[in-house]
Design an enzyme around this catalytic site. Structure first.
Site, PDB file in Angstrom:
ATOM      1  N   ASN A 209      48.269 -16.094  20.530  1.00 25.76           N
ATOM      2  CA  ASN A 209      48.688 -15.742  21.843  1.00 25.76           C
ATOM      3  C   ASN A 209      47.487 -16.095  22.570  1.00 25.76           C
ATOM      4  O   ASN A 209      46.346 -16.452  22.149  1.00 25.76           O
ATOM      5  CB  ASN A 209      49.274 -14.495  22.057  1.00 25.76           C
ATOM      6  CG  ASN A 209      48.313 -13.329  21.471  1.00 25.76           C
ATOM      7  OD1 ASN A 209      47.091 -13.183  21.851  1.00 25.76           O
ATOM      8  ND2 ASN A 209      48.952 -12.657  20.707  1.00 25.76           N
ATOM      9  N   ASP A 278      53.822 -10.246  17.102  1.00 27.30           N
ATOM     10  CA  ASP A 278      54.915  -9.191  16.355  1.00 27.30           C
ATOM     11  C   ASP A 278      55.431  -9.632  15.091  1.00 27.30           C
ATOM     12  O   ASP A 278      56.252  -9.031  14.365  1.00 27.30           O
ATOM     13  CB  ASP A 278      55.855  -9.066  17.477  1.00 27.30           C
ATOM     14  CG  ASP A 278      55.464  -7.929  18.524  1.00 27.30           C
ATOM     15  OD1 ASP A 278      54.636  -7.030  18.006  1.00 27.30           O
ATOM     16  OD2 ASP A 278      55.509  -8.223  19.834  1.00 27.30           O
ATOM     17  N   LYS A 288      49.486 -29.087   3.908  1.00 22.49           N
ATOM     18  CA  LYS A 288      49.919 -29.350   5.442  1.00 22.49           C
ATOM     19  C   LYS A 288      51.287 -29.970   5.376  1.00 22.49           C
ATOM     20  O   LYS A 288      51.835 -30.801   4.756  1.00 22.49           O
ATOM     21  CB  LYS A 288      48.771 -30.506   5.791  1.00 22.49           C
ATOM     22  CG  LYS A 288      49.041 -30.478   7.260  1.00 22.49           C
ATOM     23  CD  LYS A 288      47.982 -31.739   7.641  1.00 22.49           C
ATOM     24  CE  LYS A 288      48.273 -32.069   9.143  1.00 22.49           C
ATOM     25  NZ  LYS A 288      47.980 -33.485   9.444  1.00 22.49           N
ATOM     26  N   PHE A 322      48.384  -0.290  24.580  1.00 22.76           N
ATOM     27  CA  PHE A 322      48.210  -1.298  25.793  1.00 22.76           C
ATOM     28  C   PHE A 322      49.627  -1.683  25.823  1.00 22.76           C
ATOM     29  O   PHE A 322      50.366  -1.770  24.863  1.00 22.76           O
ATOM     30  CB  PHE A 322      47.411  -2.305  25.605  1.00 22.76           C
ATOM     31  CG  PHE A 322      46.017  -2.044  26.155  1.00 22.76           C
ATOM     32  CD1 PHE A 322      45.166  -1.324  25.190  1.00 22.76           C
ATOM     33  CD2 PHE A 322      45.703  -2.733  27.300  1.00 22.76           C
ATOM     34  CE1 PHE A 322      43.845  -0.973  25.733  1.00 22.76           C
ATOM     35  CE2 PHE A 322      44.021  -2.283  27.744  1.00 22.76           C
ATOM     36  CZ  PHE A 322      43.441  -1.425  27.009  1.00 22.76           C
ATOM     37  N   LYS A 336      57.239   3.099  25.225  1.00 23.45           N
ATOM     38  CA  LYS A 336      56.553   2.640  24.123  1.00 23.45           C
ATOM     39  C   LYS A 336      55.371   4.089  23.957  1.00 23.45           C
ATOM     40  O   LYS A 336      55.179   4.029  22.576  1.00 23.45           O
ATOM     41  CB  LYS A 336      55.526   1.343  24.646  1.00 23.45           C
ATOM     42  CG  LYS A 336      56.104   0.241  24.131  1.00 23.45           C
ATOM     43  CD  LYS A 336      55.066  -1.021  24.624  1.00 23.45           C
ATOM     44  CE  LYS A 336      56.016  -2.215  24.861  1.00 23.45           C
ATOM     45  NZ  LYS A 336      55.225  -3.234  25.482  1.00 23.45           N
ATOM     46  N   LYS A 340      55.735   5.737  20.115  1.00 26.01           N
ATOM     47  CA  LYS A 340      54.768   5.452  18.970  1.00 26.01           C
ATOM     48  C   LYS A 340      53.627   6.650  19.191  1.00 26.01           C
ATOM     49  O   LYS A 340      52.512   6.521  18.669  1.00 26.01           O
ATOM     50  CB  LYS A 340      53.937   4.072  19.300  1.00 26.01           C
ATOM     51  CG  LYS A 340      55.100   2.884  19.245  1.00 26.01           C
ATOM     52  CD  LYS A 340      54.421   1.803  19.620  1.00 26.01           C
ATOM     53  CE  LYS A 340      55.583   0.529  19.691  1.00 26.01           C
ATOM     54  NZ  LYS A 340      55.153  -1.080  19.715  1.00 26.01           N
TER      55      LYS A 340
HETATM   56  N1  CTP Z   1      50.634  -3.400  18.595  1.00 26.22           N
HETATM   57  C1  CTP Z   1      50.669  -3.140  17.245  1.00 26.22           C
HETATM   58  N2  CTP Z   1      51.172  -3.835  16.224  1.00 26.22           N
HETATM   59  C2  CTP Z   1      51.902  -4.658  16.541  1.00 26.22           C
HETATM   60  C3  CTP Z   1      52.230  -5.192  17.903  1.00 26.22           C
HETATM   61  C4  CTP Z   1      51.739  -4.085  18.916  1.00 26.22           C
HETATM   62  O1  CTP Z   1      49.615  -2.105  16.959  1.00 26.22           O
HETATM   63  N3  CTP Z   1      52.514  -5.452  15.591  1.00 26.22           N
HETATM   64  C5  CTP Z   1      50.044  -2.445  19.526  1.00 26.22           C
HETATM   65  C6  CTP Z   1      49.239  -3.507  20.618  1.00 26.22           C
HETATM   66  O2  CTP Z   1      47.560  -3.437  20.087  1.00 26.22           O
HETATM   67  C7  CTP Z   1      49.390  -2.558  21.889  1.00 26.22           C
HETATM   68  C8  CTP Z   1      50.678  -2.047  21.846  1.00 26.22           C
HETATM   69  O3  CTP Z   1      51.144  -2.028  20.235  1.00 26.22           O
HETATM   70  O4  CTP Z   1      48.539  -1.407  22.237  1.00 26.22           O
HETATM   71  C9  CTP Z   1      51.851  -2.619  22.842  1.00 26.22           C
HETATM   72  O5  CTP Z   1      51.920  -3.941  22.556  1.00 26.22           O
HETATM   73  P1  CTP Z   1      53.227  -4.763  23.077  1.00 26.22           P
HETATM   74  O6  CTP Z   1      53.302  -6.307  22.628  1.00 26.22           O
HETATM   75  O7  CTP Z   1      53.090  -4.566  24.619  1.00 26.22           O
HETATM   76  O8  CTP Z   1      54.513  -4.043  22.876  1.00 26.22           O
HETATM   77  P2  CTP Z   1      55.335  -3.976  21.526  1.00 26.22           P
HETATM   78  O9  CTP Z   1      55.224  -2.537  21.019  1.00 26.22           O
HETATM   79  O10 CTP Z   1      55.095  -4.972  20.494  1.00 26.22           O
HETATM   80  O11 CTP Z   1      56.824  -4.213  22.346  1.00 26.22           O
HETATM   81  P3  CTP Z   1      57.362  -5.751  22.831  1.00 26.22           P
HETATM   82  O12 CTP Z   1      56.407  -6.727  22.550  1.00 26.22           O
HETATM   83  O13 CTP Z   1      58.632  -5.462  22.703  1.00 26.22           O
HETATM   84  O14 CTP Z   1      57.396  -5.469  24.502  1.00 26.22           O
END
Ligand code: CTP
Length: 415
Positions: A209, A278, A288, A322, A336, A340
């Protein structure tokens, strides 16, 4: 940010790195400090005073015996003006004069007359730096509570590789910030994650990303400045590794998870600023993947949710997450945080200009688990980091009002 509204006196001496004083002044001004500059005679061989005067917005001082200011004893008024004096670059010559207590020009005289902290940033050829005379002079000044920054390794003006380069501009400004900052995070061990993760699907390709890591690195630097021991677990970024911080480089979400869990035990505060992917590809091809006619589907599987795992094992730690949202910012972030087990969540709306990935600024709302919401309008990520740490501190102090701007006595002893 300890440099905000502080008065910095910058001494520029005659080394090739004198040209970097221009960038240094810009960084101080960006951090809302006021800057006055003293240039030695030799420094003026390298840079025009007008350049530094224009950037600082203040007169540049060069002369002990100027007839321009009849009502001012210039070396005393400058010594009194400074909350901190920074000599960058500092030549072997000025270090030698300071060690001997000499005062044969404006800069050395002002330094003898000040009670404020003095930060010296040597920059010179590595053989000069290794010369016993220079080493002895530095050791004498350290004993007298002068602050020093070690020069960096790299290509020197004389075209050889070695130690002797002026540190990064932002590191010098950070060091000054740290010297003037109240150490309200002393005793804390802050674990910060930063940057993106990379999820490979063959030896040359990956999914990732746009995260730059800037917010997490700012948090690590800010916590260090406030006296914390910091461990920074970072995905791949283009940023300089911050000084004085334990640094663990990772690439994938799985690696980040393992690093976080093995550092968790000793952490007292955990800040998850990383943009963890995620999902990851279900298989990684050893070879490759060659193109063929038609499309290509890559199957993805869920990565572990690291912050949720930390939340389950939180104990007395303070956990900050975040949330990046494109809609229903408060509702989504609150959900969230609750799910969590976070104490704070820093929510940003990615649709706003100046917020989120890649930028040096951010626009956030800091939500706490008691329902409090703090609005942080467009500001530099170091300032956002400071505000987040203020909230952490407030939680640590169990509801005590947030820390005011750090304001150590102008006349405090060095170090
Ligand atoms: N985070 C994490 N591990 C993951 C995904 C996210 O620890 N696999 C943490 C990020 O570092 C951040 C928080 O979760 O502090 C929120 O991340 P975000 O991507 O906004 O939220 P998600 O809970 O993954 O939800 P969504 O993508 O559905 O909005």
């Amino acid at each position: 940010m300890a440099l905000k509204d502080k008065r910095i006196l910058l001494g520029v001496t005659g080394g090739i790195a004198a040209y970097k004083a221009a960038e240094l002044i810009r960084d101080f001004v960006r951090r809302q400090a006021s800057v006055k500059v003293i240039m030695t005679k030799n420094a003026r061989e390298f840079v025009m005073p007008l350049t530094l005067q224009t950037l600082s917005g203040n007169p540049v001082y060069t002369d002990m015996f100027s007839l321009d200011r009849p009502n001012e004893i210039i070396h005393i008024s400058l010594a009194d003006y400074a909350d901190i004096i920074i000599v960058a670059p500092a030549t072997a010559n000025v270090i030698g004069k300071l060690a001997a207590g000499l005062a044969d020009d404006l800069l050395t005289t002002v330094i003898l007359a000040t009670k404020s902290p003095v930060l010296i940033c040597p920059a010179m050829n590595s053989n000069m730096l290794d010369n016993p005379a220079v080493k002895e002079n530095i050791a004498r000044l350290v004993k007298r509570d002068f602050h020093f920054m070690d020069p960096e390794w790299g290509e020197l003006a004389c075209k050889v590789e070695g130690r002797g380069r002026l540190p990064e501009i932002s590191e010098i400004a950070d060091e000054a910030d740290a010297i003037l900052t109240v150490k309200d995070f002393a005793g804390e061990r802050v674990l910060v994650t930063a940057g993106p993760t990379r999820e490979p699907f063959d030896p040359v390709r990956y999914i990732t990303n746009y995260s730059s890591g800037k917010m997490g690195y700012a948090l690590a630097r800010c916590a260090r400045n406030r006296g914390a021991k910091v461990v920074l677990i970072s995905g791949p970024t283009a940023l300089e590794k911050p000084r004085g911080v334990e640094f663990i480089a990772v690439s994938s979400a799985l690696q980040m998870r393992d690093a976080v869990m093995s550092e968790l035990e000793t952490a007292t505060v955990v800040i998850k600023a990383a943009a963890v992917a995620d999902y990851r590809p279900s298989t990684i091809s050893e070879k490759k993947i060659k193109k063929k006619a038609g499309g290509l589907a890559i199957e993805l599987q869920r990565n572990p949710d690291i912050i949720a795992e930390v939340g389950r094992e939180k104990g007395s730690r303070i956990l900050v997450g975040f949330a990046m949202e494109s809609h229903d910012l408060i509702e989504n972030a609150t959900e969230k945080m609750q799910q969590k087990n976070m104490d704070l969540i820093v929510a940003n709306d990615v649709t706003q200009a100046g917020a989120g990935f890649q930028t040096d600024t951010n626009i956030v709302k800091i939500l706490d688990c008691k329902g409090g919401i703090e609005d942080c309008p467009l500001m530099d990520k170091m300032m956002v980091a400071d505000r987040i740490l203020d909230k952490v501190r407030q939680i640590r102090m169990e509801g005590m009002p947030s820390r005011g701007p750090s304001n150590p006595s102008k006349r405090m002893r060095r170090k």
